[in-house]
Write a protein that holds these residues in place. Sequence first.
Motif, PDB file in Angstrom:
ATOM      1  N   LEU A   1       8.326 -19.834  27.417  1.00 30.40           N
ATOM      2  CA  LEU A   1       8.346 -20.300  26.027  1.00 30.40           C
ATOM      3  C   LEU A   1       9.458 -19.535  25.326  1.00 30.40           C
ATOM      4  O   LEU A   1       9.628 -18.340  25.578  1.00 30.40           O
TER       5      LEU A   1
ATOM      6  N   PHE B   1      11.096 -17.406  22.471  1.00 33.97           N
ATOM      7  CA  PHE B   1      10.557 -16.424  21.520  1.00 33.97           C
ATOM      8  C   PHE B   1      11.641 -16.137  20.503  1.00 33.97           C
ATOM      9  O   PHE B   1      12.773 -15.845  20.860  1.00 33.97           O
TER      10      PHE B   1
ATOM     11  N   SER C   1       5.306 -15.061  14.064  1.00 39.94           N
ATOM     12  CA  SER C   1       4.097 -15.868  14.042  1.00 39.94           C
ATOM     13  C   SER C   1       2.930 -14.933  14.308  1.00 39.94           C
ATOM     14  O   SER C   1       3.039 -13.998  15.095  1.00 39.94           O
TER      15      SER C   1
ATOM     16  N   PRO D   1      10.583 -19.257   4.182  1.00 44.16           N
ATOM     17  CA  PRO D   1       9.223 -18.704   4.195  1.00 44.16           C
ATOM     18  C   PRO D   1       9.244 -17.300   3.596  1.00 44.16           C
ATOM     19  O   PRO D   1      10.294 -16.830   3.135  1.00 44.16           O
TER      20      PRO D   1
ATOM     21  N   GLY E   1      12.619 -20.427  15.176  1.00 40.53           N
ATOM     22  CA  GLY E   1      11.217 -20.279  14.776  1.00 40.53           C
ATOM     23  C   GLY E   1      10.909 -21.094  13.525  1.00 40.53           C
ATOM     24  O   GLY E   1       9.831 -21.682  13.406  1.00 40.53           O
TER      25      GLY E   1
ATOM     26  N   GLY F   1       7.794 -25.052  19.709  1.00 41.50           N
ATOM     27  CA  GLY F   1       8.641 -24.570  20.803  1.00 41.50           C
ATOM     28  C   GLY F   1       8.384 -25.261  22.127  1.00 41.50           C
ATOM     29  O   GLY F   1       8.845 -24.790  23.170  1.00 41.50           O
TER      30      GLY F   1
ATOM     31  N   TYR G   1      -3.082 -23.662   9.910  1.00 43.92           N
ATOM     32  CA  TYR G   1      -1.656 -23.578  10.242  1.00 43.92           C
ATOM     33  C   TYR G   1      -1.492 -22.935  11.629  1.00 43.92           C
ATOM     34  O   TYR G   1      -1.782 -21.739  11.789  1.00 43.92           O
TER      35      TYR G   1
HETATM   36  C1  LIG Z   1       5.576 -11.665   6.183  1.00 46.99           C
HETATM   37  C2  LIG Z   1       5.537 -13.089   6.673  1.00 46.99           C
HETATM   38  C3  LIG Z   1       5.583 -14.113   5.761  1.00 46.99           C
HETATM   39  C4  LIG Z   1       5.553 -15.445   6.190  1.00 46.99           C
HETATM   40  N1  LIG Z   1       5.592 -16.438   5.255  1.00 46.99           N
HETATM   41  C5  LIG Z   1       5.569 -17.725   5.651  1.00 46.99           C
HETATM   42  C6  LIG Z   1       5.658 -18.771   4.693  1.00 46.99           C
HETATM   43  O1  LIG Z   1       5.739 -18.538   3.496  1.00 46.99           O
HETATM   44  N2  LIG Z   1       5.673 -20.044   5.150  1.00 46.99           N
HETATM   45  C7  LIG Z   1       5.624 -20.333   6.481  1.00 46.99           C
HETATM   46  O2  LIG Z   1       5.668 -21.531   6.824  1.00 46.99           O
HETATM   47  N3  LIG Z   1       5.553 -19.367   7.404  1.00 46.99           N
HETATM   48  C8  LIG Z   1       5.522 -18.074   7.016  1.00 46.99           C
HETATM   49  N4  LIG Z   1       5.470 -17.075   7.956  1.00 46.99           N
HETATM   50  C9  LIG Z   1       5.429 -17.432   9.370  1.00 46.99           C
HETATM   51  C10 LIG Z   1       6.830 -17.471   9.992  1.00 46.99           C
HETATM   52  O3  LIG Z   1       7.775 -17.954   9.096  1.00 46.99           O
HETATM   53  C11 LIG Z   1       6.796 -18.418  11.190  1.00 46.99           C
HETATM   54  O4  LIG Z   1       5.800 -18.032  12.088  1.00 46.99           O
HETATM   55  C12 LIG Z   1       8.142 -18.495  11.927  1.00 46.99           C
HETATM   56  O5  LIG Z   1       8.050 -19.551  12.839  1.00 46.99           O
HETATM   57  C13 LIG Z   1       8.482 -17.201  12.667  1.00 46.99           C
HETATM   58  O6  LIG Z   1       9.754 -17.337  13.261  1.00 46.99           O
HETATM   59  P1  LIG Z   1      10.219 -16.447  14.493  1.00 46.99           P
HETATM   60  O7  LIG Z   1      11.676 -16.641  14.635  1.00 46.99           O
HETATM   61  O8  LIG Z   1       9.720 -15.081  14.370  1.00 46.99           O
HETATM   62  O9  LIG Z   1       9.535 -17.223  15.703  1.00 46.99           O
HETATM   63  P2  LIG Z   1       8.402 -16.748  16.700  1.00 46.99           P
HETATM   64  O10 LIG Z   1       7.235 -16.314  15.911  1.00 46.99           O
HETATM   65  O11 LIG Z   1       8.951 -15.846  17.720  1.00 46.99           O
HETATM   66  O12 LIG Z   1       8.061 -18.156  17.382  1.00 46.99           O
HETATM   67  C14 LIG Z   1       7.471 -19.180  16.603  1.00 46.99           C
HETATM   68  C15 LIG Z   1       7.563 -20.499  17.345  1.00 46.99           C
HETATM   69  O13 LIG Z   1       8.936 -20.864  17.421  1.00 46.99           O
HETATM   70  C16 LIG Z   1       9.294 -21.161  18.749  1.00 46.99           C
HETATM   71  N5  LIG Z   1      10.705 -20.800  18.896  1.00 46.99           N
HETATM   72  C17 LIG Z   1      11.334 -19.679  18.487  1.00 46.99           C
HETATM   73  N6  LIG Z   1      12.647 -19.732  18.803  1.00 46.99           N
HETATM   74  C18 LIG Z   1      12.838 -20.921  19.426  1.00 46.99           C
HETATM   75  C19 LIG Z   1      13.953 -21.568  20.009  1.00 46.99           C
HETATM   76  N7  LIG Z   1      15.174 -21.023  20.006  1.00 46.99           N
HETATM   77  N8  LIG Z   1      13.761 -22.784  20.568  1.00 46.99           N
HETATM   78  C20 LIG Z   1      12.549 -23.381  20.577  1.00 46.99           C
HETATM   79  N9  LIG Z   1      11.460 -22.813  20.042  1.00 46.99           N
HETATM   80  C21 LIG Z   1      11.599 -21.599  19.472  1.00 46.99           C
HETATM   81  C22 LIG Z   1       8.362 -20.318  19.606  1.00 46.99           C
HETATM   82  O14 LIG Z   1       8.200 -20.862  20.892  1.00 46.99           O
HETATM   83  C23 LIG Z   1       7.071 -20.405  18.786  1.00 46.99           C
HETATM   84  O15 LIG Z   1       6.377 -21.595  19.074  1.00 46.99           O
HETATM   85  C24 LIG Z   1       5.495 -15.734   7.568  1.00 46.99           C
HETATM   86  C25 LIG Z   1       5.468 -14.699   8.499  1.00 46.99           C
HETATM   87  C26 LIG Z   1       5.483 -13.371   8.061  1.00 46.99           C
HETATM   88  C27 LIG Z   1       5.455 -12.260   9.071  1.00 46.99           C
END
Ligand SMILES: Cc1cc2nc3c(=O)[nH]c(=O)nc-3n(C[C@H](O)[C@H](O)[C@H](O)COP(=O)(O)OP(=O)(O)OC[C@H]3O[C@@H](n4cnc5c(N)ncnc54)[C@H](O)[C@@H]3O)c2cc1C
Length: 438
Positions: free
Chosen positions: A42, A44, A49, A106, A115, A168, A397
């Motif tokens: 998967l 990352f 998340s 977000p 993400g 993802g 969610y």
């Molecule tokens: C403090 C905080 C505040 C937040 N506020 C909000 C908000 O206001 N609204 C909201 O909607 N969310 C919010 N979130 C959640 C966050 O925005 C999401 O979970 C976001 O998807 C995290 O992105 P990430 O890059 O860390 O992805 P990850 O958490 O690492 O992965 C999330 C998903 O994306 C997929 N993914 C990541 N990179 C790729 C890629 N290159 N290709 C394909 N799939 C991929 C992964 O497989 C997984 O399914 C918040 C999180 C935190 C910690």
Amino acid sequence: MSGPLYSWGRYPRLPQTGHACHWRDELAAALERLVRSQGSTLAFGNGRSYGDSCLAASDHVLQARGLNRLIEADWQAGVVRAEAGATLGEVLAAAIPRGWFLAVTPGTQFATLGGAIANDVHGKNHHRRGTFGSQLLRFGLLRHGEGLLTCSPGENPELFAATVGGLGLTGVIVWAEIRLIPIRASRIEGRQQRFGGLAEFFALSAELDERHEYGVAWIDCLACGSRTGRGIYSVGEHARYGRLEVEEPTRLRVPLTPPVSLINRLSLRAFNELHWRRQPAAPSRLRCGYQPFFYPLDRLLNWNRIYGRPGFQQYQCVIPEAGAEPAVGELLRAIGESGQGSFLAVLKRCGDVPSPGLLSFPLPGTSLALDFPQRAALGRLFARLDAIVREAGGRLYPAKDAHMSGSDFRRAYPAWERLEALRDPTLESRFWQRVTRQ
Ligand SMILES: Cc1cc2nc3c(=O)[nH]c(=O)nc-3n(C[C@H](O)[C@H](O)[C@H](O)COP(=O)(O)OP(=O)(O)OC[C@H]3O[C@@H](n4cnc5c(N)ncnc54)[C@H](O)[C@@H]3O)c2cc1C
């Protein structure tokens, strides 16, 4: 390979082995290697998340964070193309000095583009601009055995819709092209206002959201009786005058993970009372940088560690407009009576801009999000909350989830079978296994 990776809530505690990739032209080989050695994987992003949707069923993830380059930008039109591992903060660092901002963001700037697409994230302006996917023009998607496909509403439209909010599972997003919004200054101006209960919250949101780009409320999740649903409403927009400044990221961090949570009923009650009282009874003006407004939690790095080794869970649901007020009231009463929860409790009205994704979370209604230290008793409370959400026709969610039942997921996201049909079979998450096979 890097050290073990976890999701943001550090629950469930399933250490992931990260396999990093830094170059676009090495991604297909990296995917192939992982599929051969582990069977599935998967992508990352940056692990923001909370639950298990970013954890691979094989516990071996393909780290996309190293793909973080800006590829191309049209600063006249406000269109940026970047690699999918670039964070929203990195996009802002290039965009703000040129007078542009993310159309949807977000509450963390540490999420990556990949993400943000995979969870079709939403922000404080959902009532105006919908989700991240609404601002997405196209992206490159690598599918095992199929190579790199360009997806947009006009090109591979089925894969486009399945990938936006597609967790993802449809392929590895390699790059993305997004539309930005113009700004004249980077600071935010607005106002904050206390409300005494839910009826007041709904009245305020009806009045204020229409007039402001951004709107969101903090809610005191422990307030009971006549005080149930009290909180503070904040609205704002980009200032009309001022500098276009990229704000310095914080260096403050929680250095280690304590054995137990530092959040308990006493500390929480005290914090909530103080936070509520600090806000004057009359509406007050709000003027601040974009980081404290959009990303208050990012100012303390590794804040997730304060919940101790057991970690924490976030409960985020959205309740359709028609039944939102009574259902949110019931949820808050159940939470207040349980004495659990944390100071991070957010109430937000979602608008009716349709999401382009098959499995996007928001729907016209009200979203409630709050964090809970992980403990055994949480199961009983979550079962009670789930029943209220189910009864009101709402949903949870996936980006925040670590407990939803398969039947609740499949009822709330009936398009899941279309996503399953388009899933790249070499990509599989712990979440997907849990909600589609149990
Ligand atoms: C403090 C905080 C505040 C937040 N506020 C909000 C908000 O206001 N609204 C909201 O909607 N969310 C919010 N979130 C959640 C966050 O925005 C999401 O979970 C976001 O998807 C995290 O992105 P990430 O890059 O860390 O992805 P990850 O958490 O690492 O992965 C999330 C998903 O994306 C997929 N993914 C990541 N990179 C790729 C890629 N290159 N290709 C394909 N799939 C991929 C992964 O497989 C997984 O399914 C918040 C999180 C935190 C910690």
